[in-house]
Design a protein around this motif. Structure first.
Motif, mmCIF file in Angstrom:
data_model
loop_
_atom_site.group_PDB
_atom_site.id
_atom_site.type_symbol
_atom_site.label_atom_id
_atom_site.label_comp_id
_atom_site.label_asym_id
_atom_site.label_seq_id
_atom_site.Cartn_x
_atom_site.Cartn_y
_atom_site.Cartn_z
ATOM 1 N N HIS A 33 -9.855 -3.904 1.150
ATOM 2 C CA HIS A 33 -9.208 -4.605 2.256
ATOM 3 C C HIS A 33 -7.712 -4.359 2.322
ATOM 4 O O HIS A 33 -7.069 -4.766 3.276
ATOM 5 C CB HIS A 33 -9.487 -6.102 2.183
ATOM 6 N N SER A 34 -7.133 -3.692 1.317
ATOM 7 C CA SER A 34 -5.753 -3.211 1.346
ATOM 8 C C SER A 34 -4.744 -4.250 1.848
ATOM 9 O O SER A 34 -4.083 -4.045 2.868
ATOM 10 C CB SER A 34 -5.686 -1.953 2.226
ATOM 11 N N PRO A 35 -4.595 -5.389 1.136
ATOM 12 C CA PRO A 35 -3.607 -6.387 1.572
ATOM 13 C C PRO A 35 -2.200 -5.797 1.637
ATOM 14 O O PRO A 35 -1.821 -4.992 0.784
ATOM 15 C CB PRO A 35 -3.697 -7.465 0.490
ATOM 16 N N LEU A 36 -1.447 -6.196 2.652
ATOM 17 C CA LEU A 36 -0.132 -5.603 2.888
ATOM 18 C C LEU A 36 0.871 -5.967 1.807
ATOM 19 O O LEU A 36 1.817 -5.226 1.575
ATOM 20 C CB LEU A 36 0.401 -6.041 4.253
ATOM 21 N N LYS A 37 0.666 -7.114 1.160
ATOM 22 C CA LYS A 37 1.574 -7.498 0.082
ATOM 23 C C LYS A 37 0.767 -8.046 -1.086
ATOM 24 O O LYS A 37 -0.182 -8.809 -0.894
ATOM 25 C CB LYS A 37 2.627 -8.499 0.555
ATOM 26 N N LEU A 38 1.170 -7.642 -2.283
ATOM 27 C CA LEU A 38 0.514 -8.109 -3.498
ATOM 28 C C LEU A 38 1.619 -8.488 -4.486
ATOM 29 O O LEU A 38 2.211 -7.633 -5.132
ATOM 30 C CB LEU A 38 -0.385 -7.019 -4.089
ATOM 31 N N PHE A 39 1.902 -9.796 -4.553
ATOM 32 C CA PHE A 39 2.881 -10.280 -5.513
ATOM 33 C C PHE A 39 2.211 -10.410 -6.879
ATOM 34 O O PHE A 39 1.064 -10.849 -6.982
ATOM 35 C CB PHE A 39 3.433 -11.641 -5.082
ATOM 36 N N HIS A 40 2.917 -10.028 -7.926
ATOM 37 C CA HIS A 40 2.327 -10.123 -9.259
ATOM 38 C C HIS A 40 3.380 -10.499 -10.279
ATOM 39 O O HIS A 40 4.564 -10.160 -10.146
ATOM 40 C CB HIS A 40 1.640 -8.812 -9.648
ATOM 41 N N PRO A 61 0.797 -1.227 0.000
ATOM 42 C CA PRO A 61 0.000 0.000 0.000
ATOM 43 C C PRO A 61 0.834 1.283 0.000
ATOM 44 O O PRO A 61 0.313 2.357 -0.283
ATOM 45 C CB PRO A 61 -0.824 -0.122 1.292
ATOM 46 N N LEU A 62 2.130 1.183 0.276
ATOM 47 C CA LEU A 62 2.997 2.362 0.273
ATOM 48 C C LEU A 62 3.507 2.700 -1.127
ATOM 49 O O LEU A 62 4.085 3.766 -1.332
ATOM 50 C CB LEU A 62 4.192 2.135 1.201
ATOM 51 N N ASP A 63 3.288 1.795 -2.087
ATOM 52 C CA ASP A 63 3.801 1.989 -3.441
ATOM 53 C C ASP A 63 2.797 2.737 -4.311
ATOM 54 O O ASP A 63 1.584 2.493 -4.225
ATOM 55 C CB ASP A 63 4.129 0.644 -4.086
ATOM 56 N N SER A 64 3.305 3.604 -5.175
ATOM 57 C CA SER A 64 2.424 4.396 -6.042
ATOM 58 C C SER A 64 1.656 3.528 -7.035
ATOM 59 O O SER A 64 0.560 3.864 -7.454
ATOM 60 C CB SER A 64 3.236 5.454 -6.803
ATOM 61 N N GLY A 65 2.236 2.382 -7.412
ATOM 62 C CA GLY A 65 1.570 1.510 -8.366
ATOM 63 C C GLY A 65 0.545 0.573 -7.760
ATOM 64 O O GLY A 65 -0.090 -0.205 -8.478
ATOM 65 N N TYR A 66 0.361 0.653 -6.448
ATOM 66 C CA TYR A 66 -0.608 -0.203 -5.768
ATOM 67 C C TYR A 66 -2.019 0.164 -6.216
ATOM 68 O O TYR A 66 -2.387 1.341 -6.226
ATOM 69 C CB TYR A 66 -0.481 -0.024 -4.263
#
Length: 209
Positions: free
Chosen positions: A61-68, A48-53
């Motif tokens: 629900h703003s998951p803390l990590k999103l691997f892609h 959520p701290l990244d601009s591309g999030y």
């Protein structure tokens, strides 16, 4: 007076928590190593701290990590989600396939969970017309779930996008499927539910949407 005695008056720090805090640097290093390892395999991480999030996740629900892994531009695509039974009838599967292909042909990204039945029909039909599709996986990228769909995951990785809340080598845990359903619903402007049972995860996903 020991170090723990300084903290024990705080109700949220028990002795077990205190001991875990002593190993915090080691844990951070271990997590960092896992993130670097994922990056080396072209699996990127967003928080959520990244601009591309994705903003739609930040608002939900703003998951803390999103691997892609795959075409990251699909995180911002106009999307339609599919959900439904793994044991849908032939007629239902044909309907899902036709609808998915039509939406993909119109430029929508088809989003689903990579599971048997409705999910697979939606993904494959989008791929067959050269459209975009996105798998929201309940497991890590290196552990496709279900395992029988490893070929489907590879096709989507090459021609679409796979996202997950799990580290790449992780298997699903108890909350993985709920997180998957939340992200599936949040990522799209509409959700299409086909042949869902009374107590199915698909109806839970509809409630979330």
């Amino acid at each position: 007076e020991t170090s723990y005695e300084i903290f024990k008056d705080f109700h949220y720090i028990d002795e077990n928590t205190y001991q875990q805090l002593q190993n915090l640097d080691d844990k951070i290093e271990a997590y960092t190593d896992r993130i670097i390892e994922a990056t080396e395999e072209e699996i990127s991480l967003l928080t959520p701290l990244d601009s591309g999030y994705p903003e739609y996740l930040r608002e939900q629900h703003s998951p803390l990590k999103l691997f892609h892994c795959g075409d990251s531009e699909l995180l911002a695509a106009s999307s339609i989600s599919f959900a439904g039974s793994r044991d849908a009838s032939t007629e239902t599967m044909e309907w899902v396939a036709e609808l998915s292909a039509g939406l993909a042909d119109k430029g929508y990204c088809v989003v689903s969970g990579g599971a048997f039945g409705v999910d697979k029909a939606a993904h494959k039909s989008a791929l067959e017309v050269g459209g975009s599709t996105l798998i929201v996986s309940p497991s890590g990228h290196k552990n496709p779930y279900p395992g029988a769909h490893s070929d489907l995951y590879e096709q989507v990785r090459e021609n679409g996008l796979i996202v997950s809340h799990r580290f790449p080598k992780d298997t699903p845990d108890r909350g993985s499927f709920i997180f998957r359903n939340r992200t599936n619903s949040a990522s799209s402007s509409a959700i299409i539910v086909a042949a869902a049972g009374k107590d199915s995860g698909s109806l839970t996903q509809l409630e979330i949407a």
